[in-house]
Design a protein around this motif. Structure first.
Motif, mmCIF file in Angstrom:
data_model
loop_
_atom_site.group_PDB
_atom_site.id
_atom_site.type_symbol
_atom_site.label_atom_id
_atom_site.label_comp_id
_atom_site.label_asym_id
_atom_site.label_seq_id
_atom_site.Cartn_x
_atom_site.Cartn_y
_atom_site.Cartn_z
ATOM 1 N N THR A 175 0.803 -1.231 0.000
ATOM 2 C CA THR A 175 0.000 0.000 0.000
ATOM 3 C C THR A 175 0.830 1.272 0.000
ATOM 4 N N LYS A 176 2.141 1.139 -0.184
ATOM 5 C CA LYS A 176 2.995 2.330 -0.127
ATOM 6 C C LYS A 176 2.608 3.331 -1.216
ATOM 7 N N GLY A 177 2.376 4.578 -0.807
ATOM 8 C CA GLY A 177 2.091 5.642 -1.759
ATOM 9 C C GLY A 177 0.710 5.594 -2.392
ATOM 10 N N LEU A 178 -0.147 4.676 -1.950
ATOM 11 C CA LEU A 178 -1.495 4.610 -2.518
ATOM 12 C C LEU A 178 -2.438 5.507 -1.722
ATOM 13 N N ARG A 207 -5.984 2.006 -1.149
ATOM 14 C CA ARG A 207 -5.400 1.205 -0.092
ATOM 15 C C ARG A 207 -6.411 0.210 0.446
ATOM 16 N N LYS A 208 -7.626 0.707 0.662
ATOM 17 C CA LYS A 208 -8.663 -0.185 1.176
ATOM 18 C C LYS A 208 -8.954 -1.294 0.162
ATOM 19 N N GLU A 209 -9.019 -0.928 -1.119
ATOM 20 C CA GLU A 209 -9.286 -1.938 -2.156
ATOM 21 C C GLU A 209 -8.206 -3.005 -2.189
ATOM 22 N N VAL A 210 -6.929 -2.564 -2.125
ATOM 23 C CA VAL A 210 -5.826 -3.519 -2.192
ATOM 24 C C VAL A 210 -5.851 -4.455 -0.986
ATOM 25 N N VAL A 211 -6.110 -3.900 0.175
ATOM 26 C CA VAL A 211 -6.147 -4.717 1.389
ATOM 27 C C VAL A 211 -7.256 -5.757 1.300
#
Lengths: 319, 268
Positions: free
Chosen positions: A187-190, A195-199
């Motif tokens: 999630t760096k730099g998102l 960030r929530k979507e990636v998690v």
């Protein structure tokens, strides 16, 4: 540091030392690290930039430069990785152990279409034909909610947004349903939305493939959502390890406490000083120069990691 | 009123034959008072940074007005702008890239002082550089280094010291910590807040990180696709968001176990 669990660990690291020889100095990137990852478990490795987190992940895949020295033991599914031949390693990488690298902007080959890049993994390991592999990629893209998946296969990385490239990287990492996924700073730099979507996406993928995950992050809120256990790393060592709830609610090590206190929602209290260079580490406890509770003993002796509660390990004299 | 933005519009044209306009910034209005922090949040690509660049006249607005201490900046001559820019400065997202790679830190810090003739002699320049270094928490050993020999946090401190050298009244901080670790982020933000209070600087704080904005801002403006959709006090925006987009945005904050969070602790 053996946790008492009924199943045997999928990945067992014992006394891992990864050093780099840079001119005359030795950089101790990973120094005597032992940890286990159990089947279907998510272990978050939390620490600041330059503490050796990424080197630990690369050590597991043996993707280190020539000036590195590696000692100890890494057993994956019964195979000793440090003694494996290049051929055996090639069979592990991508198939049994997947990796989702740190930067979505630089981790894809800019000259190749993204569909090709994901397909490559499948054709190599699963011995799928070109057509089958292509269908599988479309399926992967659909599952990761990449809009218009069949068309996106023919795109080059620069034609995709950051979030889409992240999805492509995730699809490469999970394509062969690996038993273990190494995720480096996802999630760096998102921004917050992404960030929530990636998690969410990582959690779903790990559950879908019944994979274990080593989640490398400096962000406790990401670890809090995904991890079963958390290991905190400082200057090449693990300073604290335990269940996620335990670490977040009752952190034992002063470093973990300070790191949590520097979160925006916890008062934003900065830790004084800078993290030490891995080539000139302070004497005694490595966190001692920045520690708010340091006593004379701390600069004289190097503390060993010790059990302080149920499966909760801390490397500190004061606990 | 320190700086006031009215009906600000920036349009970029797209295409060679069928020209059409994209409104990167669409009719934006807000102001920043002395000593106040206005947080500007939104997703990547919503036009936050374009607003910052327009305010400093680094790019020309299509229409609208920017007034700094009552003076209209749009249409002002470059010579006049150069003078005013001493008082309005910007800290960028990528600290390593915002410093000259072939200038030592001492040279980078002395440059703005020389440019605006703020020091009269070499000794005065040296003293001022040391004083700045001290203010941002770096030591003299860093003076002889090049930017690549610094960590991200240290480089960002140098960038802040350069801005402070000019004693500005207004600073734009454009995602100053999004590339930094959580612990270093806390260091940099507490430094910015401390300096802001000491020098009563008006601050426009741009970020996509809602938790950070919540911790540092007095007021918050929410931007979506070039438009300001909502603006209000920090409590209003985070406790009772009105606009559907603000509600969506605040819902993306990752939930930490509530037992460990102490909310409403402002950044000190």
């Amino acid at each position: 540091m053996v946790t008492k669990q009924t199943t045997s660990p999928l990945l067992a690291i014992r006394g891992l030392i990864t050093h780099f020889q840079v001119k005359e100095t030795i950089v101790k990137a990973v120094d005597d690290v032992s940890l286990d990852i159990y089947p279907q478990e998510v272990l978050a490795l939390v620490g600041e930039t330059g503490c050796g987190k990424s080197v630990l992940a690369l050590s597991i895949l043996r993707l280190l430069p020539k000036n590195s020295q590696i000692e100890g033991s890494i057993r994956f599914n019964g195979v000793e990785i440090l003694e494996a031949s290049e051929e055996e390693l090639r069979k592990l990488r991508g198939k049994e152990i997947g990796m989702i690298p740190q930067s979505q902007a630089t981790s894809l080959n800019p000259l190749l279409k993204v569909g090709w890049q994901v397909r490559e993994v499948l054709q190599l390991h699963k011995t799928l034909g070109k057509f089958e592999a292509r269908e599988k990629v479309v399926k992967l893209f659909t599952r990761l909610q990449l809009p218009d998946p069949a068309k996106k296969m023919n795109y080059y990385p620069h034609q995709l947004s950051g979030g889409m490239r992240q999805r492509v990287l995730v699809s490469m990492g999970v394509a062969c349903q690996p038993k273990l996924i190494l995720v480096d700073e996802p999630t760096k730099g998102l921004d917050a939305v992404l960030r929530k979507e990636v998690v969410t996406m990582l959690g779903e993928e790990a559950a879908e493939n019944r994979s274990s995950m080593l989640l490398i992050t400096h962000d406790f809120s990401v670890a809090a959502v995904l991890a079963d256990r958390i290991a905190v790393m400082y200057a090449g060592e693990i300073v604290e390890m335990g269940s996620a709830a335990e670490i977040l609610e009752k952190p034992g090590h002063p470093y973990t406490q300070s790191l949590l206190d520097s979160l925006p929602g916890r008062g934003f209290k900065p830790i004084r000083g800078f993290s030490p260079s891995l080539s000139s580490l302070p004497a005694g406890c490595r966190f001692q120069p920045r520690c708010r509770d340091a006593c004379p003993d701390c600069s004289a002796l190097h503390p060993k990691i010790a059990l302080t509660g149920a499966n909760h390990y801390v490397r500190c004299f004061l606990c | 009123m320190l700086i006031e933005v009215k009906n600000l519009v920036k349009e970029y044209s797209v295409g060679i034959f069928n020209k059409s306009g994209v409104r990167a910034v669409d009719d934006v209005n807000f102001c920043v008072q002395q000593g106040e922090t206005l947080g500007l949040v939104g997703e990547s690509g919503c036009g936050k940074s374009t607003v910052a660049r327009l305010m400093l006249m680094l790019i020309k607005p299509t229409s609208g007005s920017v007034r700094f201490e009552g003076q209209e900046l749009t249409g002002m001559s470059q010579a006049k702008l150069a003078k005013i820019r001493r008082e309005m400065q910007i800290v960028f997202q990528q600290p390593q890239q915002s410093l000259h790679p072939r200038m030592k830190i001492s040279e980078s810090l002395a440059e703005p002082l020389k440019l605006y003739r703020l020091v009269k002699s070499k000794t005065e320049e040296k003293n001022r550089v040391k004083q700045l270094l001290d203010e941002v928490g770096l030591s003299e050993e860093h003076l002889e280094r090049y930017p690549h020999e610094l960590s991200g946090g240290q480089a960002q401190r140098v960038a802040i010291a350069r801005v402070l050298a000019l004693k500005p009244k207004f600073i734009v901080a454009d995602e100053p910590t999004s590339m930094l670790d959580v612990s270093v982020q806390a260091q940099i933000l507490s430094l910015i807040k401390k300096l802001q209070q000491e020098h009563t600087i008006g601050l426009l704080f741009i970020s996509h990180d809602l938790e950070v904005v919540q911790a540092v801002s007095d007021r918050v403006a929410v931007m979506h696709q070039g438009k300001l959709v909502e603006m209000g006090s920090r409590q209003q925006i985070f406790r009772q968001p009105q606009h559907s987009y603000t509600k969506y945005l605040t819902s993306t904050i990752l939930e930490m176990p509530t037992s460990i969070m102490r909310n409403d602790v402002a950044c000190q």
